[in-house]
Design a protein around this motif. Structure first.
Motif, mmCIF file in Angstrom:
data_model
loop_
_atom_site.group_PDB
_atom_site.id
_atom_site.type_symbol
_atom_site.label_atom_id
_atom_site.label_comp_id
_atom_site.label_asym_id
_atom_site.label_seq_id
_atom_site.Cartn_x
_atom_site.Cartn_y
_atom_site.Cartn_z
ATOM 1 N N ALA A 164 0.831 -1.205 0.000
ATOM 2 C CA ALA A 164 0.000 0.000 0.000
ATOM 3 C C ALA A 164 0.865 1.254 0.000
ATOM 4 O O ALA A 164 0.569 2.229 -0.700
ATOM 5 N N VAL A 165 1.947 1.241 0.770
ATOM 6 C CA VAL A 165 2.881 2.373 0.771
ATOM 7 C C VAL A 165 3.464 2.561 -0.626
ATOM 8 O O VAL A 165 3.585 3.682 -1.121
ATOM 9 N N GLY A 166 3.816 1.468 -1.285
ATOM 10 C CA GLY A 166 4.328 1.549 -2.653
ATOM 11 C C GLY A 166 3.310 2.136 -3.608
ATOM 12 O O GLY A 166 3.660 2.917 -4.496
ATOM 13 N N SER A 167 2.044 1.800 -3.426
ATOM 14 C CA SER A 167 0.988 2.354 -4.273
ATOM 15 C C SER A 167 0.875 3.861 -4.092
ATOM 16 O O SER A 167 0.688 4.604 -5.055
ATOM 17 N N VAL A 168 0.998 4.309 -2.852
ATOM 18 C CA VAL A 168 0.945 5.752 -2.583
ATOM 19 C C VAL A 168 2.164 6.435 -3.189
ATOM 20 O O VAL A 168 2.050 7.485 -3.834
ATOM 21 N N GLU A 226 3.961 5.537 -5.735
ATOM 22 C CA GLU A 226 3.906 5.546 -7.202
ATOM 23 C C GLU A 226 2.761 6.420 -7.732
ATOM 24 O O GLU A 226 2.645 6.608 -8.931
ATOM 25 N N GLY A 227 1.928 6.934 -6.840
ATOM 26 C CA GLY A 227 0.842 7.813 -7.262
ATOM 27 C C GLY A 227 -0.405 7.079 -7.709
ATOM 28 O O GLY A 227 -1.317 7.695 -8.253
ATOM 29 N N GLU A 228 -0.480 5.785 -7.477
ATOM 30 C CA GLU A 228 -1.661 5.027 -7.862
ATOM 31 C C GLU A 228 -2.808 5.246 -6.884
ATOM 32 O O GLU A 228 -3.971 5.062 -7.239
ATOM 33 N N VAL A 229 -2.489 5.619 -5.657
ATOM 34 C CA VAL A 229 -3.490 5.893 -4.638
ATOM 35 C C VAL A 229 -3.303 7.335 -4.196
ATOM 36 O O VAL A 229 -2.216 7.734 -3.789
#
Length: 64
Positions: free
Chosen positions: A38-42, A44-47
Motif C-alpha cells: 500500500a505504501v508503494g501504491s501511494v 507511485e501515485g496510484e493511490v
C-alpha cells in the motif's frame, strides 16, 4: 520488479524475521507485505490519499 513489489517483499521479509519463523504468526507476514504494498501504491501515485479522504468525508455527510 516494480517498487511496490520490492516493498511488498521487504515487508514480508521484515515481519518474517521479526516473528522468528513461528508458523502461528505467519499471517503477520501477509499483513506486513500488504502494508508495504500500500505504501508503494501511494509512492507511485496510484493511490491519492487526498481524494480518498474527500470521498470518506462526502459519504459521511450524505443524507440517508
Amino acid at each position: 520488479m516494480t517498487i511496490k513489489q520490492h516493498l511488498g517483499l521487504l515487508g514480508f521479509l521484515f515481519v518474517a524475521a521479526w516473528i522468528g519463523f513461528n508458523f502461528g504468526d505467519a499471517v503477520l507476514c501477509l499483513v506486513g507485505a500488504g502494508i508495504f504494498y500500500a505504501v508503494g501504491s501511494v509512492l507511485e501515485g496510484e493511490v491519492d490519499l487526498g481524494e480518498m479522504q474527500s470521498r470518506f468525508q462526502r459519504s459521511r455527510s450524505a443524507p440517508r
